[in-house]
Write a protein that holds these residues in place. Structure first.
Motif, PDB file in Angstrom:
ATOM      1  N   SER A   9       0.829  -1.201   0.000  1.00  0.00           N
ATOM      2  CA  SER A   9       0.000   0.000   0.000  1.00  0.00           C
ATOM      3  C   SER A   9       0.872   1.264   0.000  1.00  0.00           C
ATOM      4  CB  SER A   9      -0.912   0.017   1.228  1.00  0.00           C
ATOM      5  OG  SER A   9      -1.660  -1.170   1.288  1.00  0.00           O
ATOM      6  N   GLY A  71      -6.335  -4.965  -8.316  1.00  0.00           N
ATOM      7  CA  GLY A  71      -6.625  -6.395  -8.483  1.00  0.00           C
ATOM      8  C   GLY A  71      -5.625  -7.262  -7.749  1.00  0.00           C
ATOM      9  N   SER A  73      -2.354  -9.324  -6.740  1.00  0.00           N
ATOM     10  CA  SER A  73      -0.902  -9.145  -6.873  1.00  0.00           C
ATOM     11  C   SER A  73      -0.318 -10.111  -7.904  1.00  0.00           C
ATOM     12  CB  SER A  73      -0.214  -9.375  -5.530  1.00  0.00           C
ATOM     13  OG  SER A  73      -0.364  -8.248  -4.716  1.00  0.00           O
ATOM     14  N   ARG A  87       8.278  -9.592   0.075  1.00  0.00           N
ATOM     15  CA  ARG A  87       7.579  -8.984   1.210  1.00  0.00           C
ATOM     16  C   ARG A  87       8.567  -8.849   2.362  1.00  0.00           C
ATOM     17  NH1 ARG A  87       3.102  -6.212   1.185  1.00  0.00           N
ATOM     18  NH2 ARG A  87       2.314  -7.100   3.128  1.00  0.00           N
TER      19      ARG A  87
HETATM   20  O1  PNS Z   1       1.382  -2.844   2.363  1.00  0.00           O
HETATM   21  P1  PNS Z   1       0.306  -3.858   2.637  1.00  0.00           P
HETATM   22  O2  PNS Z   1      -1.022  -3.176   2.818  1.00  0.00           O
HETATM   23  O3  PNS Z   1       0.656  -4.798   3.748  1.00  0.00           O
HETATM   24  O4  PNS Z   1       0.200  -4.758   1.287  1.00  0.00           O
HETATM   25  C1  PNS Z   1      -0.759  -5.770   1.155  1.00  0.00           C
HETATM   26  C2  PNS Z   1      -0.857  -6.258  -0.294  1.00  0.00           C
HETATM   27  C3  PNS Z   1      -1.085  -5.086  -1.231  1.00  0.00           C
HETATM   28  C4  PNS Z   1       0.425  -6.954  -0.681  1.00  0.00           C
HETATM   29  C5  PNS Z   1      -2.043  -7.269  -0.366  1.00  0.00           C
HETATM   30  O5  PNS Z   1      -3.172  -6.705   0.222  1.00  0.00           O
HETATM   31  C6  PNS Z   1      -2.364  -7.685  -1.793  1.00  0.00           C
HETATM   32  O6  PNS Z   1      -1.621  -8.397  -2.421  1.00  0.00           O
HETATM   33  N1  PNS Z   1      -3.494  -7.158  -2.295  1.00  0.00           N
HETATM   34  C7  PNS Z   1      -3.961  -7.411  -3.655  1.00  0.00           C
HETATM   35  C8  PNS Z   1      -5.084  -8.436  -3.659  1.00  0.00           C
HETATM   36  C9  PNS Z   1      -4.531  -9.840  -3.635  1.00  0.00           C
HETATM   37  O7  PNS Z   1      -3.693 -10.207  -4.430  1.00  0.00           O
HETATM   38  N2  PNS Z   1      -5.034 -10.669  -2.697  1.00  0.00           N
HETATM   39  C10 PNS Z   1      -4.621 -12.069  -2.608  1.00  0.00           C
HETATM   40  C11 PNS Z   1      -3.549 -12.285  -1.578  1.00  0.00           C
HETATM   41  S1  PNS Z   1      -4.327 -12.550  -0.003  1.00  0.00           S
END
Ligand code: PNS
Length: 158
Positions: A9, A71, A73, A87
């Motif tokens: 984010s 959408g 990742s 990460r």
């Molecule tokens: O900086 P953050 O908020 O911890 O990041 C979280 C993030 C963006 C990596 C996660 O929420 C994400 O991948 N969101 C996109 C939707 C997705 O792919 N969801 C499936 C994995 S649970």
């Protein structure tokens, strides 16, 4: 070409995020920082502001690119022709959520691996959420965020 995506984010980017970006850039040919546009959340900084901040604070790192995405990742990772999701892990409290996310992503995309980098000790306590809370009380954030982010936070909260 070994390419990794660091999704998040980044609201806003902290010194902890920058540390992960710098270290990942030494491990891969190219690192793409994916800034999530999430219509369900109201971030402090807009998607364009977050992207611009990241571009500014990473401008000295040649093999880093900043892009917005919406959408899943894993779909963004595929679009980037990358093989790895990066990460950061700060503490054991991050682990459960990160493991669940990595495993979900692995089921969705078995060809993509998640790689965890442990946050450098000096930034292990840091999060964007605490930065925003401390900022809202006008306290000094020099230890928490790069100088450009400090400037943008001051502008935003003034
Ligand atoms: O900086 P953050 O908020 O911890 O990041 C979280 C993030 C963006 C990596 C996660 O929420 C994400 O991948 N969101 C996109 C939707 C997705 O792919 N969801 C499936 C994995 S649970």
């Amino acid at each position: 070409m070994h390419r990794a995506v660091y999704p998040g984010s980044f609201d806003p980017c902290t010194k902890g995020h920058l540390d992960i970006i710098q270290r990942a850039s030494g491990l891969f040919d190219e690192v793409i920082v994916g800034v999530l546009y999430n219509s369900a959340k109201t971030p402090l900084f807009s998607i364009d502001e977050r992207v611009n901040i990241l571009k500014e604070v990473t401008k000295g790192i040649e093999n880093v690119r900043i892009e917005a995405f919406a959408g899943l990742s894993v779909d963004f990772v595929r679009k980037c022709n990358a093989q790895v999701i990066i990460r950061g892990l700060r503490a054991i409290t991050d682990f459960e959520f990160e493991l669940q996310m990595a495993q979900t992503n692995r089921v969705l995309a078995p060809d993509i691996d998640t790689m965890f980098l442990t946050t450098s000790l000096e930034y292990a306590y840091l999060s964007s959420t605490t930065v925003k809370e401390v900022a809202s009380f006008g306290a000094d954030l020099t230890e928490f965020v790069p100088p450009y982010v400090l400037l943008k936070l001051k502008e935003k909260l003034s």
